[in-house]
Design an enzyme around this catalytic site. Structure first.
Site, PDB file in Angstrom:
ATOM      1  N   HIS A  90      80.563 -27.709 -30.779  1.00 40.46           N
ATOM      2  CA  HIS A  90      82.131 -28.349 -30.676  1.00 40.46           C
ATOM      3  C   HIS A  90      82.085 -29.697 -30.561  1.00 40.46           C
ATOM      4  O   HIS A  90      81.257 -30.412 -30.121  1.00 40.46           O
ATOM      5  CB  HIS A  90      82.849 -27.863 -29.358  1.00 40.46           C
ATOM      6  CG  HIS A  90      84.001 -28.074 -29.345  1.00 40.46           C
ATOM      7  ND1 HIS A  90      84.731 -29.356 -29.061  1.00 40.46           N
ATOM      8  CD2 HIS A  90      85.329 -27.091 -29.564  1.00 40.46           C
ATOM      9  CE1 HIS A  90      86.032 -29.315 -29.423  1.00 40.46           C
ATOM     10  NE2 HIS A  90      86.314 -28.001 -29.715  1.00 40.46           N
ATOM     11  N   SER A 139      95.046 -28.321 -33.268  1.00 37.42           N
ATOM     12  CA  SER A 139      96.574 -28.183 -33.170  1.00 37.42           C
ATOM     13  C   SER A 139      97.205 -27.004 -33.660  1.00 37.42           C
ATOM     14  O   SER A 139      98.065 -26.877 -34.214  1.00 37.42           O
ATOM     15  CB  SER A 139      97.185 -29.395 -33.770  1.00 37.42           C
ATOM     16  OG  SER A 139      96.505 -30.730 -32.811  1.00 37.42           O
TER      17      SER A 139
HETATM   18  P1  PGA Z   1      93.418 -28.038 -29.962  1.00 40.67           P
HETATM   19  O1  PGA Z   1      91.808 -27.707 -29.802  1.00 40.67           O
HETATM   20  O2  PGA Z   1      93.849 -26.775 -30.420  1.00 40.67           O
HETATM   21  O3  PGA Z   1      93.959 -28.354 -28.333  1.00 40.67           O
HETATM   22  O4  PGA Z   1      93.730 -29.220 -30.872  1.00 40.67           O
HETATM   23  C1  PGA Z   1      91.020 -27.121 -30.462  1.00 40.67           C
HETATM   24  C2  PGA Z   1      89.436 -26.779 -30.255  1.00 40.67           C
HETATM   25  O5  PGA Z   1      89.059 -28.314 -29.870  1.00 40.67           O
HETATM   26  O6  PGA Z   1      88.799 -25.984 -30.328  1.00 40.67           O
END
Ligand code: PGA
Length: 264
Positions: free
Chosen positions: A106, A222
């Site tokens: 990640h 997001s």
């Molecule tokens: P987010 O995070 O949906 O808050 O952008 C996604 C992720 O980091 O897996």
């Protein structure tokens, strides 16, 4: 609900909520999990629904999901089996507290210092360990010269070097552009589709077209209840890795419903 279609080969759809370092207590984590469970238990879903919960919560959450209708995912792992690695958790430890899958590479782990070599080592162990490995890749920023393709290609080639073809069935690739994570600035569905095709092209180059098509590709950055449908329909992905949106049960459930409507 009407079934919607994606033109590519159909895989089981996937929604994995990445809780990151949230909620703040096991009590609040259980509350959130139970709210999601209420929905998931009510329906027979085809979608692979999971939460990537903080490691200290996994075993408690496993007890709340004896039927495994909500799978548990570890947010990270360490490739060694055991020994003097203070603070780390091995794959077998994570499996023993209920992890069905593990996130690898990640961008928040990479930002905290994980190297390409770490990502490659973790992926190799995860793929031999009878779990699903979710390899996260994505560019830091978009430029007008298409350098982001090169960045994603480098991450893929480095992480997957030496992977036997037979292991790809257990691999999910999460395309997560770093600039879209936690910013509310989602990649356009067209850009997501373009990157998905690019990822398949690299996989085909490495492993052949047939093997490449067995790899599931999801999007994160997001994702929310509003943009999920278009990202599925136009982006042609197999599902999502929502972060912020997975911390609000109704929003997470709405994303699950959208993704489920594309199940065949
Ligand atoms: P987010 O995070 O949906 O808050 O952008 C996604 C992720 O980091 O897996």
């Amino acid at each position: 609900m009407n079934k919607k279609t994606r033109s590519q080969k159909q895989h089981t759809p996937i929604v994995i909520g990445n809780w990151k370092m949230n909620p703040d207590t096991i009590g609040n984590a259980k509350k959130l999990f139970l709210e999601v469970r209420k929905h998931v238990n009510r329906k027979s879903l085809k979608t692979y629904v999971a939460v990537a919960a903080p490691t200290p919560y996994l075993s408690e959450l496993e007890r709340l999901s004896p039927s495994q209708r909500i799978k548990l995912v570890a947010q990270d792992m360490f490739h060694e089996k055991k020994g003097a690695y203070t603070g780390e958790a091995s794959l077998s430890m994570l499996k023993s507290v209920g992890a069905d899958a593990v996130l690898v590479g990640h961008s928040e782990r990479r930002a905290l210092g994980d190297t390409e070599e770490d990502v490659k080592n973790n992926l190799a162990v995860a793929l031999t360990g009878n779990v699903t490995a979710i390899l996260c890749v994505g560019e830091k920023q978009r430029d007008s010269h298409g350098n982001y393709f090169t960045e994603v290609e480098k991450q893929l080639r480095s992480a997957l070097a030496g992977t036997p073809k037979s292991r790809l069935k257990r691999l999910i690739i999460a395309y997560e552009p770093v600039w879209a994570i936690g910013t509310g600035d989602t990649a356009t569905p067209e850009d997501v589709q373009e990157m998905k095709l690019f990822i398949i092209k690299i996989l085909a180059d490495l492993f052949g077209r047939t093997a490449a098509n067995t790899v599931r590709i999801i999007y994160g950055g997001s994702v929310n209840a509003k943009n999920a449908d278009e990202l599925m329909r136009v982006g042609q992905v197999d599902g999502f890795l929502p972060g912020g949106a997975s911390l609000k049960a109704p929003e997470f459930i709405s994303i699950i419903k959208t993704v489920e409507s594309y199940a065949t």
